[in-house]
Design an enzyme around this catalytic site. Structure first.
Site, mmCIF file in Angstrom:
data_model
loop_
_atom_site.group_PDB
_atom_site.id
_atom_site.type_symbol
_atom_site.label_atom_id
_atom_site.label_comp_id
_atom_site.label_asym_id
_atom_site.label_seq_id
_atom_site.Cartn_x
_atom_site.Cartn_y
_atom_site.Cartn_z
ATOM 1 N N GLY A 76 -21.573 46.312 96.965
ATOM 2 C CA GLY A 76 -19.924 46.450 97.331
ATOM 3 C C GLY A 76 -19.005 45.543 98.011
ATOM 4 N N CYS A 103 -27.116 46.289 100.640
ATOM 5 C CA CYS A 103 -26.113 45.650 101.137
ATOM 6 C C CYS A 103 -24.934 46.426 101.909
ATOM 7 C CB CYS A 103 -25.317 44.818 100.441
ATOM 8 S SG CYS A 103 -24.554 43.603 100.888
ATOM 9 N N TYR A 104 -24.080 46.780 101.138
ATOM 10 C CA TYR A 104 -22.619 48.114 101.288
ATOM 11 C C TYR A 104 -23.896 48.974 102.559
ATOM 12 C CZ TYR A 104 -18.627 50.802 102.386
ATOM 13 O OH TYR A 104 -17.613 51.513 102.097
ATOM 14 N N HIS A 189 -30.447 41.616 98.687
ATOM 15 C CA HIS A 189 -30.202 42.707 97.157
ATOM 16 C C HIS A 189 -31.819 42.332 95.997
ATOM 17 C CE1 HIS A 189 -25.993 42.998 96.828
ATOM 18 N NE2 HIS A 189 -26.570 42.112 97.850
ATOM 19 N N GLU A 191 -32.695 44.321 93.641
ATOM 20 C CA GLU A 191 -32.482 44.113 91.860
ATOM 21 C C GLU A 191 -32.097 43.102 91.400
ATOM 22 O OE1 GLU A 191 -28.630 44.497 93.744
ATOM 23 O OE2 GLU A 191 -30.420 45.111 94.650
ATOM 24 N N ASP A 247 -24.536 37.695 70.620
ATOM 25 C CA ASP A 247 -23.716 39.324 71.014
ATOM 26 C C ASP A 247 -22.805 39.839 69.868
ATOM 27 O OD1 ASP A 247 -24.831 38.470 73.679
ATOM 28 O OD2 ASP A 247 -22.403 37.657 74.326
ATOM 29 N N LYS A 415 -27.706 40.991 77.887
ATOM 30 C CA LYS A 415 -28.238 40.105 77.555
ATOM 31 C C LYS A 415 -29.663 39.977 76.935
ATOM 32 C CE LYS A 415 -25.658 36.797 76.335
ATOM 33 N NZ LYS A 415 -25.208 36.987 75.609
#
Length: 692
Positions: A76, A103-104, A189, A191, A247, A415
């Site tokens: 965050g 992280c946060y 991170h 992820e 999209d 996407k």
């Protein structure tokens, strides 16, 4: 994925279930406002584990009662010591559930258990090699050094009792663990794609530590979307704004499958910012798919469009002001908001022309999850900061959304998931695999400016850049700024910088323009650094410098290589630039040339996106002659990603042949009014995919 709302639960079959949601064996992701919060959710689902995103303040008892097996806390933009730091229930760490704080989230857990967190002089935004303890359960099976994405200003200072350091980036603590309590923290991170073994780390946490099982397969998402559309629309009509991109095309195909053909009104609005022959090719491609398309030429309406904006950024009252017309606006956020609101105004005009009742017509959009995250929409994250307002998430769109008049069947998709859905719907590969093109089009690929951007730190930052690119000579002449550079880099990086600056004659300088970036989960709007060399570009060295420079100079969020001869006198003024037809024609031709060469090379599929940007910079003027700035320059921004939340530039002679890039440069230079061509060397973060 199950949806909870009040007293009922809707599962994938659409049947109401008991009041209490059952997440037995699932993972809860507590949202602290990370730009990558939804990516965590997606990565967990890729491993076939059920997940649910809940607010950070969710009480521990609710997590326990609903049967979640493990907790992941996202990153965050806040500081754990800030007065407005998000509230959370510290009991989440003591209910016996395995926890991974990212992280946060790591800083939170360290503070709760008695450790401390300090704001360091060094900021880390980018990809770094870190040392890890691979005897730790989270890192089992990994190497002792791994490449990861770090985006932070605060760092753990004193490690909490009971925890040990399991990862380090130089002197900065990058990972902590309490194996007994099954609580782990990563400053990086895991992820995102830029963390090369991130999925292995998540796999270790989910299966080896938390004991999850991979039995949650998200099937029939197409059917779930179709059911949602039918339930909401019923017998009404839907106006879908169709750009021709993947999209909006997938969104339209879904609507056509879910509803009767006479219920769907597909409209392509040519806003005057389309690529060369774009509207014509969109109409031809969609007609082949059997989609009846109404094309509206609204270029004049957009050029002269306005919207209402707050009196100022500081003004918190409801008072509003009318913006300048779009063709006189330089602020990128204002440009996006005007364009988004003008789309809605033109759509309303179409509804009026067709004698439809506005209250009986829904507006459909191909909005994706990353759009909502970057716009800080509460649909994606309650705490994410605005990076850029997407044209499909302006204040006017949010008002329509609140009134229940907007349909966004892809709002939970990324996407690559949309592309997969498009294939499932039978759309041709040339549409499904198209490079994304933003709704505002070329309007956000022109850096508009009426004055140069030169702040009080301009001269000092230029001095730091000189020290970096002449490092091997600078170390022989001690300077206070030299110590600042050294404090921001590791011993290995210092050695590599010495080697690069000994071998190559480089120059770095600030350009007097601003671009949008993302640093530490927050929006940045700051300088571009230009790099130039006396010899042919050595791309590996340039990419290394592009990673290093924004970390040392926090006021820089983007680094470009300037093709051509060594830049002796960098520009300190700009060519006044607005969204006029002449400026747009120049960019349209440069875009056409670059993409034609990329297509002919056969490398289009290797690049995820390639924005071409026009910047108001005129190089190679003799300052003694006081020649006015009247030309502009072009930037080639190659981007490789799978999630569009993070990504890297294509390295010439690695991801794409250098001769392809040089051919683009050569052909773009032939366009009248072009001064120089540049190549964007920046990853995301710290730079966004688009420049605005």
């Amino acid at each position: 994925m199950a949806l909870c709302n009040g007293d009922t639960k809707l599962d994938i079959s659409g049947e109401p279930k008991d009041a209490l949601c059952d997440y037995e064996g699932a993972v809860v992701i507590l949202d602290a406002g990370a730009q990558y919060g939804k990516v965590i959710d997606r990565r967990v689902r890729e491993l076939f584990v059920q997940s649910e995103i809940l607010p950070l303040e969710t009480p521990a008892f609710a997590i326990r009662e609903q049967g979640f097996r493990a907790i992941i806390i996202s990153g965050g933009p806040n500081s754990v010591y800030a007065e407005d730091a998000p509230w959370f229930d510290p009991a989440i760490f003591t209910i016996g559930k395995p926890v991974l704080g990212i992280c946060y989230g790591m800083q939170m857990m360290n503070k709760v258990f008695g450790g401390t967190v300090h704001r360091k002089s060094v900021r880390e935004d980018g990809v770094f090699s870190i040392g890890i303890d691979n005897s730790c359960s989270l890192f089992r099976g990994l190497q002792k050094e791994e490449m990861v994405l770090l985006t932070h200003g605060d760092s753990v200072d004193k490690v909490a009792d009971g925890f040990k350091v399991v990862a380090q980036s130089g002197n900065i603590i990058a990972g902590i663990a309490n194996e007994q309590k099954k609580i782990y923290g990563t400053q990086f991170h895991p992820e995102v794609d830029l963390t090369e073994r991130g999925m292995d780390m998540l796999r270790n946490f989910l299966f080896e530590i938390a004991g999850c099982t991979s039995n949650f397969t998200v099937q029939n998402r197409q059917l779930a979307c179709i059911r949602e559309i039918r339930e909401k629309v019923d017998k009404s009509k839907v106006l879908v704004l169709l750009s021709g991109g993947v999209d909006s095309t997938v969104c339209t195909a879904l609507l056509n499958k879910a509803l009767n053909q006479d219920q769907v009104i597909a409209v392509h609005i040519d806003n005057g910012f389309m690529r060369k022959r774009e509207s014509q090719s969109v109409e031809e491609a969609l007609t082949k798919l059997g989609i009846k398309l109404k094309v509206v030429n609204a270029a004049h309406t957009f050029y002269n469009g306005t919207t209402t904006l707050p009196i100022s950024e500081e003004d918190r009252t409801p008072r509003k002001r009318i913006s300048k017309t779009l063709n006189m606006t330089t602020n990128p956020e204002e440009k996006r908001k005007i364009i988004g609101d003008t789309f809605v105004k033109v759509a309303n005009e179409v509804i009026g022309e067709m004698n439809l009742k506005p209250e009986e017509v829904y507006l459909a959009q191909g909005t994706l999850r990353p759009d909502l995250i970057e716009s800080a929409s509460h649909l994606a994250s309650g705490k994410a900061e605005v990076i850029k307002t997407h044209h499909n998430d302006t204040e006017l769109i949010r008002k329509l959304r609140d009134e229940g008049k907007v349909i966004e069947p892809l709002k939970d998709f990324h996407k690559d998931e949309v592309r997969a859905l498009g294939r499932e719907l039978g759309l041709p590969e040339e549409i499904v695999s198209r490079h994304p093109f933003p709704g505002p089009g070329l309007a956000i690929r022109v850096i508009c400016a009426d004055e140069p951007y030169i702040c009080k730190d301009f001269a000092e930052t230029n001095n730091i850049l000189k020290i970096i690119t002449d490092f091997s000579a600078s170390v022989k002449k001690p300077h206070t700024l030299l110590q600042r550079v050294k404090s921001c880099i590791s011993d290995e990086e210092e050695e590599k910088l010495m080697q690069i600056t000994s071998l190559h004659s480089l120059n770095a300088f600030l350009l007097p323009i601003k671009t949008v970036g993302v640093q530490g989960d927050s929006r940045s709007y700051s300088y571009v650094c230009g790099l130039t060399s006396k010899e042919a570009p050595h791309w590996e060295s340039l990419m290394f410098l592009a990673r290093l420079i924004p970390r040392i100079c926090h006021s820089i969020n983007r680094v470009v290589y300037v093709f051509g001869s060594h830049v002796k006198e960098p520009p300190t003024d700009i060519t006044p630039t607005f969204l006029t037809t002449g400026v747009l024609s120049t960019l349209r031709q440069a875009d056409f040339v670059a993409h034609s060469i990329l297509r002919e090379s056969g490398y289009s599929s290797k690049i995820s996106q390639m924005p071409i940007i026009l910047v108001p910079l005129h190089f190679d003027r003799d300052p003694l002659q006081k020649q006015p700035s009247c030309r502009r320059s072009v930037v080639i921004r190659t981007f490789i990603t799978s999630d569009f939340m993070t990504g890297i530039p294509a390295t010439p002679d690695n991801h794409i042949p250098e001769e392809v890039v040089l051919k683009m440069v050569s052909e773009i230079k032939k366009i009248p009014g072009i001064s120089r061509v540049m190549y964007d060397l920046t990853s995301k973060p710290p730079g966004t995919t688009e420049w605005e």
